[in-house]
Design a protein around this motif. Structure first.
Motif, short mmCIF file in Angstrom:
data_model
loop_
_atom_site.label_atom_id
_atom_site.label_comp_id
_atom_site.label_asym_id
_atom_site.label_seq_id
_atom_site.Cartn_x
_atom_site.Cartn_y
_atom_site.Cartn_z
N VAL A 198 0.84 -1.21 0.00
CA VAL A 198 0.00 0.00 0.00
C VAL A 198 0.87 1.25 0.00
O VAL A 198 2.03 1.22 0.41
CB VAL A 198 -0.96 0.04 1.22
CG1 VAL A 198 -2.02 -1.04 1.12
CG2 VAL A 198 -0.21 -0.06 2.54
N GLY A 199 0.25 2.34 -0.45
CA GLY A 199 0.91 3.65 -0.40
C GLY A 199 1.27 4.17 -1.78
O GLY A 199 1.22 3.45 -2.77
N GLU A 242 0.03 10.92 -0.01
CA GLU A 242 1.03 11.38 0.97
C GLU A 242 0.64 12.66 1.70
O GLU A 242 1.20 12.99 2.74
CB GLU A 242 2.40 11.56 0.31
CG GLU A 242 3.19 10.25 0.31
CD GLU A 242 4.39 10.27 -0.62
OE1 GLU A 242 4.77 11.36 -1.11
OE2 GLU A 242 4.92 9.18 -0.88
N GLU A 298 3.06 -10.99 2.93
CA GLU A 298 3.24 -9.87 1.99
C GLU A 298 4.70 -9.78 1.54
O GLU A 298 5.60 -10.25 2.25
CB GLU A 298 2.85 -8.57 2.68
CG GLU A 298 3.66 -8.33 3.93
CD GLU A 298 3.27 -7.05 4.68
OE1 GLU A 298 3.08 -6.03 4.04
OE2 GLU A 298 3.21 -7.12 5.92
N GLY A 324 7.72 -2.31 -0.97
CA GLY A 324 6.50 -1.51 -0.96
C GLY A 324 5.80 -1.51 -2.31
O GLY A 324 5.93 -2.47 -3.09
N ALA A 380 6.23 0.37 -4.89
CA ALA A 380 7.10 0.72 -6.03
C ALA A 380 6.42 1.63 -7.05
O ALA A 380 6.30 1.26 -8.23
CB ALA A 380 7.62 -0.57 -6.71
N PRO A 381 6.02 2.84 -6.66
CA PRO A 381 5.31 3.72 -7.60
C PRO A 381 6.13 4.05 -8.84
O PRO A 381 5.56 4.33 -9.90
CB PRO A 381 5.06 5.01 -6.78
CG PRO A 381 5.46 4.73 -5.37
CD PRO A 381 6.20 3.44 -5.32
N ILE A 397 7.68 2.12 -10.80
CA ILE A 397 7.51 1.17 -11.91
C ILE A 397 6.06 0.67 -12.02
O ILE A 397 5.76 -0.16 -12.89
CB ILE A 397 8.46 -0.05 -11.78
CG1 ILE A 397 8.28 -0.75 -10.42
CG2 ILE A 397 9.91 0.35 -11.98
CD1 ILE A 397 8.92 -2.13 -10.37
N ALA A 451 7.23 -5.30 -12.72
CA ALA A 451 7.60 -5.62 -11.33
C ALA A 451 7.91 -7.11 -11.19
O ALA A 451 7.38 -7.95 -11.92
CB ALA A 451 6.46 -5.25 -10.39
P1 NAD Z 1 9.55 0.29 -2.39
O1 NAD Z 1 9.91 -0.98 -1.75
O2 NAD Z 1 8.17 0.42 -2.91
O3 NAD Z 1 10.57 0.59 -3.61
C1 NAD Z 1 12.00 0.67 -3.42
C2 NAD Z 1 12.68 0.29 -4.75
O4 NAD Z 1 12.57 -1.12 -4.94
C3 NAD Z 1 12.02 0.94 -5.97
O5 NAD Z 1 13.01 1.29 -6.91
C4 NAD Z 1 11.13 -0.15 -6.53
O6 NAD Z 1 10.92 -0.04 -7.92
C5 NAD Z 1 11.92 -1.41 -6.16
N1 NAD Z 1 11.02 -2.56 -5.96
C6 NAD Z 1 10.29 -2.86 -4.86
N2 NAD Z 1 9.59 -3.98 -5.06
C7 NAD Z 1 9.88 -4.39 -6.31
C8 NAD Z 1 9.45 -5.47 -7.11
N3 NAD Z 1 8.57 -6.40 -6.65
N4 NAD Z 1 9.94 -5.58 -8.36
C9 NAD Z 1 10.83 -4.70 -8.82
N5 NAD Z 1 11.28 -3.64 -8.13
C10 NAD Z 1 10.80 -3.49 -6.88
O7 NAD Z 1 9.88 1.44 -1.32
P2 NAD Z 1 9.58 3.01 -1.34
O8 NAD Z 1 9.86 3.55 -2.71
O9 NAD Z 1 10.31 3.54 -0.19
O10 NAD Z 1 8.04 3.15 -1.03
C11 NAD Z 1 7.03 3.30 -2.03
C12 NAD Z 1 5.65 3.33 -1.37
O11 NAD Z 1 5.43 2.05 -0.76
C13 NAD Z 1 5.53 4.35 -0.27
O12 NAD Z 1 4.23 4.92 -0.34
C14 NAD Z 1 5.70 3.55 1.01
O13 NAD Z 1 5.03 4.15 2.07
C15 NAD Z 1 5.06 2.24 0.60
N6 NAD Z 1 5.52 1.06 1.34
C16 NAD Z 1 4.57 0.13 1.62
C17 NAD Z 1 4.92 -1.04 2.27
C18 NAD Z 1 3.87 -2.07 2.52
O14 NAD Z 1 2.80 -1.99 1.95
N7 NAD Z 1 4.12 -3.08 3.34
C19 NAD Z 1 6.26 -1.27 2.64
C20 NAD Z 1 7.22 -0.31 2.31
C21 NAD Z 1 6.83 0.86 1.65
#
Ligand code: NAD
Length: 372
Positions: free
Chosen positions: A77-78, A83, A287, A291, A293-294, A296, A302
């Motif tokens: 989520v997020g 934000e 899970e 997160g 990953a907005p 991509i 992904a």
């Molecule tokens: P993120 O983990 O979403 O992304 C960090 C990096 O890792 C990005 O470059 C992203 O493209 C890459 N990445 C993550 N998962 C991937 C996948 N399955 N495949 C390919 N690349 C992947 O962290 P962030 O950018 O700090 O946060 C983005 C949003 O997600 C924010 O709104 C944050 O609050 C939220 N968030 C949610 C959770 C959750 O739902 N449990 C956990 C962490 C962050």
């Protein structure tokens, strides 16, 4: 005779959540056929997606679906769109934390697996990583300094003062220690317990309690490490670890360190366990470690492996379908060994191919259907 039906609450969430969840559900359907079981998916909105349609990150209907289920499969989520909302209404604080609290999810299990064929993605020296490693971090999730009271910033005669309270009851330590020892049984039979017993009273109680629990598991070797030393040893000799057992604060830090040294966030699954259902099974929420990953999202690129491996953890810890879980784990490994790489794990190595979310999902499905 009717086959057993397992009800699973499915909360895809935001960003890449729905994209990777689609692949995880296809994989679950494939193992259902292969193992002759039935999954009933109750899909509900959560996070930003739920705010948009229902005005709350965790609507009543979503919580009800989770209550009726054997386990929750959660996406992520997020995102930037939400934000600017007040902090408690934002997707993570409004959905994830209330879910953890509501279901008393006290144990966080994060397998940190560096697959042999992805060893080059690790930032650790190749001679240390060797052909990869497999460490399970078991972190206490509902106690310790994150929740102890008093917790405040107040004024006193010398100015502002901040107080956090680290508190653990023996029963909380026993409960999480049993999860760690049970997990080690059937792995490599080793638990490394983390504390700071040289400085903290909490550490002394932690160590004594873990030692008492260990007596119930004579086949499991127990070692203790101070958290500062553990942070170093995990980088120096990650292959020596099997299960790491840690209190909330130390587990938070060490599990992220482990995620980093595997080199591939998109591969890492996570489970948060709550009510003990007996027979080594728990109600749980599963899970990916990453997160939404907005950056991509919406591009179909992904990595779905973390979500798919989270589904395998659900089968293992909440439903007791061990063979089906093993089959998923093997299928993911086969797809990776066959050279399939989403962008996050693509390093241009010989005999590897950069693929989309759907193609990676297809490769894993094929491995399941071919009967690995
Ligand atoms: P993120 O983990 O979403 O992304 C960090 C990096 O890792 C990005 O470059 C992203 O493209 C890459 N990445 C993550 N998962 C991937 C996948 N399955 N495949 C390919 N690349 C992947 O962290 P962030 O950018 O700090 O946060 C983005 C949003 O997600 C924010 O709104 C944050 O609050 C939220 N968030 C949610 C959770 C959750 O739902 N449990 C956990 C962490 C962050």
């Amino acid at each position: 005779m009717d086959k057993q039906a397992y009800r699973i609450a499915v909360l895809p969430g935001d960003g890449i959540g729905p994209e990777v969840m689609r692949e995880a559900l296809r994989v679950l359907e494939a193992v259902a056929v292969r193992f002759d079981v039935c999954f009933q998916f109750d899909e509900q909105p959560v996070g930003g997606a739920a705010i948009d349609v229902m005005g709350s990150a965790l609507p009543e209907v979503t919580l009800m679906a989770c209550e009726k289920a054997e386990a929750i499969l959660f996406g992520s989520v997020g995102g930037p769109k939400w934000e600017s909302l007040p902090p408690d209404e934002q997707p993570e604080r409004g959905a994830l934390l209330p879910l953890r609290k509501h279901f008393g999810l006290f144990a966080n299990l994060r397998p940190s697996i560096c697959f042999p064929s992805l060893a080059k993605a690790s930032p650790i020296r190749h001679d240390i990583v060797g052909d990869g490693f497999d460490v399970l971090c078991v972190r206490e999730l509902t106690g310790g300094i994150y929740f102890g009271e008093p917790k405040e910033i107040r004024d006193d005669i010398n100015g502002r003062v901040a107080v956090d309270t680290m508190i653990y009851h023996e029963s909380e330590i026993e409960r999480i220690a049993h999860v760690a020892f049970n997990s080690a049984t059937g792995r490599r039979n080793k638990v490394t317990s983390i504390d700071k017993a040289n400085v903290l009273r909490n550490g002394i109680l932690w160590r004594e309690t873990v030692e008492a629990v260990a007596e119930n598991y004579p086949d499991v070797q127990l070692e203790h490490l101070y958290v500062d030393n553990a942070a170093m040893q995990l980088i120096r000799r990650p292959r020596d670890f099997d299960v790491i057992l840690a209190p909330n604060l130390f587990g938070d830090i060490l599990s992220d360190e482990m995620a980093m040294i595997t080199g591939s966030l998109g591969m890492l699954a996570s489970s948060s366990l709550g009510k003990d259902k007996g027979g080594g099974l728990y109600f749980g929420m599963y899970e990916p470690s990453g997160g939404s990953a907005p950056d991509i999202a919406g591009q179909g690129v992904a990595n779905p492996c973390a979500q798919i491996l989270s589904a395998a953890l659900l089968l293992r810890y909440s439903l007791g379908l061990t063979s089906a879980a093993d089959t998923i784990d093997c299928a993911v490994r086969e797809a990776i060994d066959a050279g399939m790489r989403t962008g996050d794990i693509f390093t241009g190595e010989k005999d590897t191919k950069k693929v989309t979310t759907a193609v990676m999902g297809e490769a894993i499905l094929a491995a399941i259907n071919e009967g690995n």
